[in-house]
Write a protein that holds these residues in place. Sequence first.
Motif, PDB file in Angstrom:
ATOM      1  N   SER A 195       0.699  -1.182   0.224  1.00  0.00           N
ATOM      2  CA  SER A 195      -0.052   0.031   0.055  1.00  0.00           C
ATOM      3  C   SER A 195       0.865   1.257   0.296  1.00  0.00           C
ATOM      4  O   SER A 195       0.220   2.374  -0.124  1.00  0.00           O
ATOM      5  CB  SER A 195      -0.958  -0.009   1.295  1.00  0.00           C
ATOM      6  N   ALA A 196       2.141   1.263   0.230  1.00  0.00           N
ATOM      7  CA  ALA A 196       3.214   2.250   0.051  1.00  0.00           C
ATOM      8  C   ALA A 196       2.947   2.934  -1.492  1.00  0.00           C
ATOM      9  O   ALA A 196       2.742   1.969  -2.476  1.00  0.00           O
ATOM     10  CB  ALA A 196       4.493   1.922   0.240  1.00  0.00           C
ATOM     11  N   GLY A 197       3.030   4.175  -1.790  1.00  0.00           N
ATOM     12  CA  GLY A 197       3.178   4.630  -2.913  1.00  0.00           C
ATOM     13  C   GLY A 197       4.114   4.048  -3.795  1.00  0.00           C
ATOM     14  O   GLY A 197       3.945   3.568  -4.987  1.00  0.00           O
ATOM     15  N   ASN A 236       4.972  -2.631  10.946  1.00  0.00           N
ATOM     16  CA  ASN A 236       3.724  -1.775  10.626  1.00  0.00           C
ATOM     17  C   ASN A 236       3.561  -2.122   8.928  1.00  0.00           C
ATOM     18  O   ASN A 236       4.083  -1.150   8.192  1.00  0.00           O
ATOM     19  CB  ASN A 236       3.494  -0.428  10.925  1.00  0.00           C
ATOM     20  N   PRO A 237       3.047  -3.389   8.507  1.00  0.00           N
ATOM     21  CA  PRO A 237       2.944  -3.446   7.059  1.00  0.00           C
ATOM     22  C   PRO A 237       2.072  -2.610   6.485  1.00  0.00           C
ATOM     23  O   PRO A 237       2.017  -2.211   5.292  1.00  0.00           O
ATOM     24  CB  PRO A 237       2.664  -4.993   6.930  1.00  0.00           C
ATOM     25  N   ASP A 238       1.059  -2.113   7.285  1.00  0.00           N
ATOM     26  CA  ASP A 238      -0.072  -1.261   6.910  1.00  0.00           C
ATOM     27  C   ASP A 238       0.085   0.112   7.471  1.00  0.00           C
ATOM     28  O   ASP A 238      -0.781   0.763   7.843  1.00  0.00           O
ATOM     29  CB  ASP A 238      -1.536  -1.898   7.584  1.00  0.00           C
ATOM     30  N   LEU A 239       1.539   0.652   7.306  1.00  0.00           N
ATOM     31  CA  LEU A 239       1.876   1.972   7.592  1.00  0.00           C
ATOM     32  C   LEU A 239       0.988   2.977   7.237  1.00  0.00           C
ATOM     33  O   LEU A 239       0.603   3.955   7.817  1.00  0.00           O
ATOM     34  CB  LEU A 239       3.382   2.248   7.348  1.00  0.00           C
ATOM     35  N   VAL A 240       0.945   2.807   5.759  1.00  0.00           N
ATOM     36  CA  VAL A 240      -0.161   4.042   5.253  1.00  0.00           C
ATOM     37  C   VAL A 240      -1.528   3.983   5.731  1.00  0.00           C
ATOM     38  O   VAL A 240      -2.010   5.391   6.192  1.00  0.00           O
ATOM     39  CB  VAL A 240      -0.100   3.753   3.758  1.00  0.00           C
ATOM     40  N   PRO A 286      -2.281   3.690  15.981  1.00  0.00           N
ATOM     41  CA  PRO A 286      -0.990   3.840  16.665  1.00  0.00           C
ATOM     42  C   PRO A 286      -0.398   2.723  15.926  1.00  0.00           C
ATOM     43  O   PRO A 286      -0.810   2.091  15.384  1.00  0.00           O
ATOM     44  CB  PRO A 286      -1.400   3.309  18.173  1.00  0.00           C
ATOM     45  N   LEU A 287       1.004   2.994  16.232  1.00  0.00           N
ATOM     46  CA  LEU A 287       2.208   2.408  15.470  1.00  0.00           C
ATOM     47  C   LEU A 287       2.586   1.037  16.321  1.00  0.00           C
ATOM     48  O   LEU A 287       2.664   1.483  17.548  1.00  0.00           O
ATOM     49  CB  LEU A 287       3.234   3.334  14.966  1.00  0.00           C
ATOM     50  N   ALA A 288       2.727  -0.028  15.852  1.00  0.00           N
ATOM     51  CA  ALA A 288       3.362  -0.992  16.359  1.00  0.00           C
ATOM     52  C   ALA A 288       4.641  -0.834  16.653  1.00  0.00           C
ATOM     53  O   ALA A 288       5.529  -0.062  15.822  1.00  0.00           O
ATOM     54  CB  ALA A 288       2.933  -2.291  15.786  1.00  0.00           C
ATOM     55  N   THR A 289       5.359  -1.358  17.618  1.00  0.00           N
ATOM     56  CA  THR A 289       6.941  -1.305  17.937  1.00  0.00           C
ATOM     57  C   THR A 289       7.513  -2.649  17.455  1.00  0.00           C
ATOM     58  O   THR A 289       7.005  -3.743  17.878  1.00  0.00           O
ATOM     59  CB  THR A 289       6.879  -1.080  19.556  1.00  0.00           C
ATOM     60  N   SER A 290       8.608  -2.553  16.519  1.00  0.00           N
ATOM     61  CA  SER A 290       9.423  -3.483  16.240  1.00  0.00           C
ATOM     62  C   SER A 290      10.276  -4.073  17.321  1.00  0.00           C
ATOM     63  O   SER A 290      10.957  -3.238  17.972  1.00  0.00           O
ATOM     64  CB  SER A 290       9.984  -3.281  15.051  1.00  0.00           C
ATOM     65  N   ASP A 291      10.747  -5.319  16.923  1.00  0.00           N
ATOM     66  CA  ASP A 291      11.756  -6.131  18.030  1.00  0.00           C
ATOM     67  C   ASP A 291      13.137  -5.916  17.229  1.00  0.00           C
ATOM     68  O   ASP A 291      13.235  -6.588  16.240  1.00  0.00           O
ATOM     69  CB  ASP A 291      11.178  -7.411  18.175  1.00  0.00           C
ATOM     70  N   HIS A 292      13.767  -5.093  17.928  1.00  0.00           N
ATOM     71  CA  HIS A 292      15.299  -4.740  17.043  1.00  0.00           C
ATOM     72  C   HIS A 292      15.938  -6.279  17.119  1.00  0.00           C
ATOM     73  O   HIS A 292      16.794  -6.300  16.143  1.00  0.00           O
ATOM     74  CB  HIS A 292      15.956  -3.808  17.847  1.00  0.00           C
ATOM     75  N   THR A 329      -1.667  -6.558  10.885  1.00  0.00           N
ATOM     76  CA  THR A 329      -2.133  -5.141  10.386  1.00  0.00           C
ATOM     77  C   THR A 329      -2.894  -4.497  11.678  1.00  0.00           C
ATOM     78  O   THR A 329      -3.229  -5.515  12.610  1.00  0.00           O
ATOM     79  CB  THR A 329      -3.063  -5.171   9.232  1.00  0.00           C
ATOM     80  N   TYR A 330      -3.224  -3.586  11.725  1.00  0.00           N
ATOM     81  CA  TYR A 330      -3.922  -2.667  12.628  1.00  0.00           C
ATOM     82  C   TYR A 330      -5.524  -3.412  12.887  1.00  0.00           C
ATOM     83  O   TYR A 330      -5.841  -3.872  14.047  1.00  0.00           O
ATOM     84  CB  TYR A 330      -4.075  -1.434  12.791  1.00  0.00           C
TER      85      TYR A 330
END
Length: 366
Positions: free
Chosen positions: A47-49, A327-331, A339-345, A362-363
């Motif tokens: 869904s990113a441009g 956040n695969p659904d960031l857009v 809210p944005l999910a936090t990734s596991d570094h 996804t959210y």
Amino acid sequence: MKKLFSSYDLHGLELANRVVMAPMTRTRTEDNVPTELTALYYAQRASAGLIITEGLPISEEGRGYLYTPGIYTDEQTLAWRKVTDAVHARGGKIFAQLWHVGRMSHVSLQPGGADPVSASAEPAVGTTVYAWAEPGVARPVAPSVPRALTASEIPRVIEDFVSAAKRAIDAGFDGVELMAANAFLFDQFLSSQINTRTDNYGGSVDNRQRFLLETIDAIVDAIGGFRVGVRISPFGRLYDLRPYPEEEATWISVAAELDKRQLAFVHLNYQPTLTAVPFPAGFFKHFRSLYKGTVIGAGGFTAELAESELQNGNHDLIAFGTAYIANPDLVERLHNGWPLATSDHSTFYGVIGAKGYTDYPTYQSV
């Protein structure tokens, strides 16, 4: 509607929005070939441009990190076709980033255990690459001391880039991005602190930018200018890239030269962020006055800062990196204020399998 979510015409390639997924190395392959998980990972983010892939080594010589998928064999090319098909099936657009790390490599990764290549035999100190510390033991190690590419070898490296670009188009990519940022090969030639050559590829600003411009011209001739973007990081300080004389003049000259070539875009990677990059006063305004084409900005952008930069005309597209991992659904999250999910570094690199890669929900499915 906010400008961030408006469509954008990238020289005939219609982008659904102005959000770009930035290139991010994930070291997720066992044999340097993209997998079904690679295809799923990028398709989830379609869904990113525009998606710009992780850096794809253009040759074995160009490799600096284990487990990174390349684009120099038939097997790799066919595998990338599955990735692009998956992204296009979800309405996405995707460019391949073409990568040669130069001195940021280790003999254990080089063909025949050879020394890595660079502009000069100047090692990168105080940094690491991910390679074989000993047979069967992978971990961060100091880059090996490079050797200087001879002038007669440079056409070979340029041809490696051209071949990789052609493979990318054959694999269904909408275009390619030349990685000329982050202290990799082209940055090494641009820097007079690293590049101590005395031939036509060293010394003056014109000479130090020659390799980059010759490579761009060769790729443009092969696949067309509007399919070619370039990523640069003016005043970057990654991987032992230090200040050097004529640094500002170098980047101003690069801006003017890139403008002559009518490329798809220039991708400015700010380090560490747009607000903290060590630009001299007035530099960005000068750069933007010389390079008049599409500009992507990357480096710690929030939705609010992205919208501001789009509204004031400094940038045309905004790239988001780390936020895309979890956040695969960031857009959709940005658009709806979710809210944005936090990734596991700990799962950013070197993990084989889905964990921390394709298993972020996804959210709406949480």
